[in-house]
Design a protein around this motif. Structure first.
Motif, PDB file in Angstrom:
ATOM      1  N   PHE A 106       0.563  -4.641  -9.878  1.00  0.00           N
ATOM      2  CA  PHE A 106      -0.543  -4.147  -9.050  1.00  0.00           C
ATOM      3  C   PHE A 106      -0.468  -4.728  -7.644  1.00  0.00           C
ATOM      4  O   PHE A 106      -0.680  -4.022  -6.657  1.00  0.00           O
ATOM      5  CB  PHE A 106      -1.882  -4.487  -9.707  1.00  0.00           C
ATOM      6  CG  PHE A 106      -3.066  -3.942  -8.978  1.00  0.00           C
ATOM      7  CD1 PHE A 106      -3.414  -2.612  -9.100  1.00  0.00           C
ATOM      8  CD2 PHE A 106      -3.824  -4.759  -8.140  1.00  0.00           C
ATOM      9  CE1 PHE A 106      -4.504  -2.081  -8.404  1.00  0.00           C
ATOM     10  CE2 PHE A 106      -4.904  -4.253  -7.453  1.00  0.00           C
ATOM     11  CZ  PHE A 106      -5.250  -2.909  -7.591  1.00  0.00           C
ATOM     12  N   ALA A 107      -0.161  -6.020  -7.529  1.00  0.00           N
ATOM     13  CA  ALA A 107      -0.055  -6.667  -6.214  1.00  0.00           C
ATOM     14  C   ALA A 107       1.088  -6.058  -5.405  1.00  0.00           C
ATOM     15  O   ALA A 107       0.947  -5.829  -4.193  1.00  0.00           O
ATOM     16  CB  ALA A 107       0.140  -8.170  -6.376  1.00  0.00           C
ATOM     17  N   LEU A 108       2.213  -5.788  -6.043  1.00  0.00           N
ATOM     18  CA  LEU A 108       3.335  -5.163  -5.344  1.00  0.00           C
ATOM     19  C   LEU A 108       2.979  -3.750  -4.881  1.00  0.00           C
ATOM     20  O   LEU A 108       3.319  -3.341  -3.767  1.00  0.00           O
ATOM     21  CB  LEU A 108       4.569  -5.119  -6.245  1.00  0.00           C
ATOM     22  CG  LEU A 108       5.289  -6.447  -6.452  1.00  0.00           C
ATOM     23  CD1 LEU A 108       6.379  -6.300  -7.507  1.00  0.00           C
ATOM     24  CD2 LEU A 108       5.879  -6.921  -5.145  1.00  0.00           C
ATOM     25  N   ALA A 109       2.304  -3.000  -5.724  1.00  0.00           N
ATOM     26  CA  ALA A 109       1.899  -1.645  -5.345  1.00  0.00           C
ATOM     27  C   ALA A 109       0.913  -1.685  -4.175  1.00  0.00           C
ATOM     28  O   ALA A 109       1.006  -0.883  -3.243  1.00  0.00           O
ATOM     29  CB  ALA A 109       1.287  -0.924  -6.541  1.00  0.00           C
ATOM     30  N   LEU A 110      -0.015  -2.606  -4.193  1.00  0.00           N
ATOM     31  CA  LEU A 110      -0.981  -2.752  -3.114  1.00  0.00           C
ATOM     32  C   LEU A 110      -0.276  -3.140  -1.809  1.00  0.00           C
ATOM     33  O   LEU A 110      -0.579  -2.593  -0.744  1.00  0.00           O
ATOM     34  CB  LEU A 110      -2.043  -3.796  -3.483  1.00  0.00           C
ATOM     35  CG  LEU A 110      -3.151  -4.018  -2.472  1.00  0.00           C
ATOM     36  CD1 LEU A 110      -3.974  -2.739  -2.306  1.00  0.00           C
ATOM     37  CD2 LEU A 110      -4.047  -5.161  -2.920  1.00  0.00           C
ATOM     38  N   ALA A 111       0.666  -4.064  -1.887  1.00  0.00           N
ATOM     39  CA  ALA A 111       1.421  -4.475  -0.689  1.00  0.00           C
ATOM     40  C   ALA A 111       2.210  -3.303  -0.117  1.00  0.00           C
ATOM     41  O   ALA A 111       2.236  -3.095   1.107  1.00  0.00           O
ATOM     42  CB  ALA A 111       2.351  -5.634  -1.027  1.00  0.00           C
ATOM     43  N   CYS A 112       2.842  -2.509  -0.968  1.00  0.00           N
ATOM     44  CA  CYS A 112       3.590  -1.334  -0.496  1.00  0.00           C
ATOM     45  C   CYS A 112       2.655  -0.330   0.163  1.00  0.00           C
ATOM     46  O   CYS A 112       2.977   0.225   1.214  1.00  0.00           O
ATOM     47  CB  CYS A 112       4.340  -0.675  -1.652  1.00  0.00           C
ATOM     48  SG  CYS A 112       5.775  -1.604  -2.180  1.00  0.00           S
ATOM     49  N   TRP A 113       1.505  -0.099  -0.432  1.00  0.00           N
ATOM     50  CA  TRP A 113       0.548   0.852   0.139  1.00  0.00           C
ATOM     51  C   TRP A 113       0.114   0.394   1.528  1.00  0.00           C
ATOM     52  O   TRP A 113       0.054   1.203   2.456  1.00  0.00           O
ATOM     53  CB  TRP A 113      -0.656   0.996  -0.791  1.00  0.00           C
ATOM     54  CG  TRP A 113      -1.680   1.950  -0.284  1.00  0.00           C
ATOM     55  CD1 TRP A 113      -1.619   3.307  -0.275  1.00  0.00           C
ATOM     56  CD2 TRP A 113      -2.929   1.604   0.327  1.00  0.00           C
ATOM     57  NE1 TRP A 113      -2.751   3.830   0.288  1.00  0.00           N
ATOM     58  CE2 TRP A 113      -3.580   2.812   0.668  1.00  0.00           C
ATOM     59  CE3 TRP A 113      -3.557   0.399   0.597  1.00  0.00           C
ATOM     60  CZ2 TRP A 113      -4.817   2.837   1.274  1.00  0.00           C
ATOM     61  CZ3 TRP A 113      -4.799   0.426   1.205  1.00  0.00           C
ATOM     62  CH2 TRP A 113      -5.413   1.634   1.540  1.00  0.00           C
ATOM     63  N   LEU A 114      -0.175  -0.894   1.691  1.00  0.00           N
ATOM     64  CA  LEU A 114      -0.585  -1.410   2.993  1.00  0.00           C
ATOM     65  C   LEU A 114       0.546  -1.306   4.017  1.00  0.00           C
ATOM     66  O   LEU A 114       0.318  -0.946   5.184  1.00  0.00           O
ATOM     67  CB  LEU A 114      -1.055  -2.858   2.865  1.00  0.00           C
ATOM     68  CG  LEU A 114      -2.371  -3.056   2.111  1.00  0.00           C
ATOM     69  CD1 LEU A 114      -2.615  -4.544   1.859  1.00  0.00           C
ATOM     70  CD2 LEU A 114      -3.531  -2.445   2.871  1.00  0.00           C
ATOM     71  N   LEU A 115       1.773  -1.591   3.601  1.00  0.00           N
ATOM     72  CA  LEU A 115       2.909  -1.487   4.515  1.00  0.00           C
ATOM     73  C   LEU A 115       3.152  -0.042   4.943  1.00  0.00           C
ATOM     74  O   LEU A 115       3.420   0.235   6.112  1.00  0.00           O
ATOM     75  CB  LEU A 115       4.165  -2.061   3.866  1.00  0.00           C
ATOM     76  CG  LEU A 115       4.215  -3.586   3.780  1.00  0.00           C
ATOM     77  CD1 LEU A 115       5.399  -4.019   2.919  1.00  0.00           C
ATOM     78  CD2 LEU A 115       4.317  -4.194   5.162  1.00  0.00           C
ATOM     79  N   PHE A 116       3.073   0.896   4.022  1.00  0.00           N
ATOM     80  CA  PHE A 116       3.279   2.308   4.354  1.00  0.00           C
ATOM     81  C   PHE A 116       2.190   2.809   5.299  1.00  0.00           C
ATOM     82  O   PHE A 116       2.458   3.580   6.219  1.00  0.00           O
ATOM     83  CB  PHE A 116       3.324   3.166   3.099  1.00  0.00           C
ATOM     84  CG  PHE A 116       4.509   2.900   2.214  1.00  0.00           C
ATOM     85  CD1 PHE A 116       5.706   2.432   2.726  1.00  0.00           C
ATOM     86  CD2 PHE A 116       4.429   3.104   0.861  1.00  0.00           C
ATOM     87  CE1 PHE A 116       6.803   2.185   1.916  1.00  0.00           C
ATOM     88  CE2 PHE A 116       5.510   2.864   0.027  1.00  0.00           C
ATOM     89  CZ  PHE A 116       6.696   2.405   0.563  1.00  0.00           C
ATOM     90  N   ARG A 117       0.981   2.371   5.066  1.00  0.00           N
ATOM     91  CA  ARG A 117      -0.135   2.775   5.924  1.00  0.00           C
ATOM     92  C   ARG A 117       0.065   2.242   7.346  1.00  0.00           C
ATOM     93  O   ARG A 117      -0.122   2.963   8.324  1.00  0.00           O
ATOM     94  CB  ARG A 117      -1.429   2.235   5.321  1.00  0.00           C
ATOM     95  CG  ARG A 117      -2.652   2.692   6.011  1.00  0.00           C
ATOM     96  CD  ARG A 117      -3.881   2.238   5.263  1.00  0.00           C
ATOM     97  NE  ARG A 117      -5.013   2.299   6.154  1.00  0.00           N
ATOM     98  CZ  ARG A 117      -6.119   1.638   5.999  1.00  0.00           C
ATOM     99  NH1 ARG A 117      -6.270   0.870   4.951  1.00  0.00           N
ATOM    100  NH2 ARG A 117      -7.102   1.735   6.847  1.00  0.00           N
ATOM    101  N   SER A 118       0.486   1.001   7.451  1.00  0.00           N
ATOM    102  CA  SER A 118       0.743   0.408   8.758  1.00  0.00           C
ATOM    103  C   SER A 118       1.893   1.132   9.462  1.00  0.00           C
ATOM    104  O   SER A 118       1.832   1.397  10.672  1.00  0.00           O
ATOM    105  CB  SER A 118       1.078  -1.074   8.592  1.00  0.00           C
ATOM    106  OG  SER A 118       1.472  -1.632   9.813  1.00  0.00           O
ATOM    107  N   MET A 119       2.943   1.459   8.712  1.00  0.00           N
ATOM    108  CA  MET A 119       4.086   2.151   9.289  1.00  0.00           C
ATOM    109  C   MET A 119       3.670   3.520   9.828  1.00  0.00           C
ATOM    110  O   MET A 119       4.084   3.923  10.919  1.00  0.00           O
ATOM    111  CB  MET A 119       5.186   2.322   8.242  1.00  0.00           C
ATOM    112  CG  MET A 119       6.417   3.036   8.762  1.00  0.00           C
ATOM    113  SD  MET A 119       7.651   3.317   7.495  1.00  0.00           S
ATOM    114  CE  MET A 119       6.798   4.478   6.440  1.00  0.00           C
ATOM    115  N   ASN A 120       2.846   4.255   9.087  1.00  0.00           N
ATOM    116  CA  ASN A 120       2.381   5.561   9.552  1.00  0.00           C
ATOM    117  C   ASN A 120       1.597   5.442  10.846  1.00  0.00           C
ATOM    118  O   ASN A 120       1.777   6.253  11.757  1.00  0.00           O
ATOM    119  CB  ASN A 120       1.508   6.223   8.483  1.00  0.00           C
ATOM    120  CG  ASN A 120       2.317   7.030   7.520  1.00  0.00           C
ATOM    121  OD1 ASN A 120       3.430   7.424   7.804  1.00  0.00           O
ATOM    122  ND2 ASN A 120       1.742   7.275   6.364  1.00  0.00           N
TER     123      ASN A 120
END
Length: 85
Positions: free
Chosen positions: A20-34
């Motif tokens: 769950f923590a890895l999925a949350l970190a990926c979601w935040l990184l993708f959002r920042s990248m967009n």
């Protein structure tokens, strides 16, 4: 070959928490990248518009601001004509 085959092995609660923590970190990184990519796209469009305005102002002798306003008006008219078709 030995061992009890009826025993199931799972990741348990710690596996779930880590996943769950890895999925949350990926979601935040993708959002920042967009967000960053959007800013780059808009700034590139603004720079292109500014270059066109400078070129137009040099050709017509108007101020850069007035040339930018005229370019924007032309684009709005073209867009309105395209939408009517």
């Amino acid at each position: 070959m030995g061992g009890d085959e009826n025993v199931s092995t799972t990741a348990g609660i710690w596996g779930f928490i880590i996943l769950f923590a890895l999925a949350l970190a990926c979601w935040l990184l993708f959002r920042s990248m967009n967000n960053r990519l959007r800013k780059v796209r808009y700034s590139a469009a603004d720079e292109a518009r500014d270059r066109e305005a400078v070129q137009l102002s040099e050709e017509t002798g108007e101020s850069e601001r007035q040339a930018a306003i005229e370019l924007d008006e032309e684009r709005l008219e073209e867009k309105g004509e395209e939408e009517q078709k």
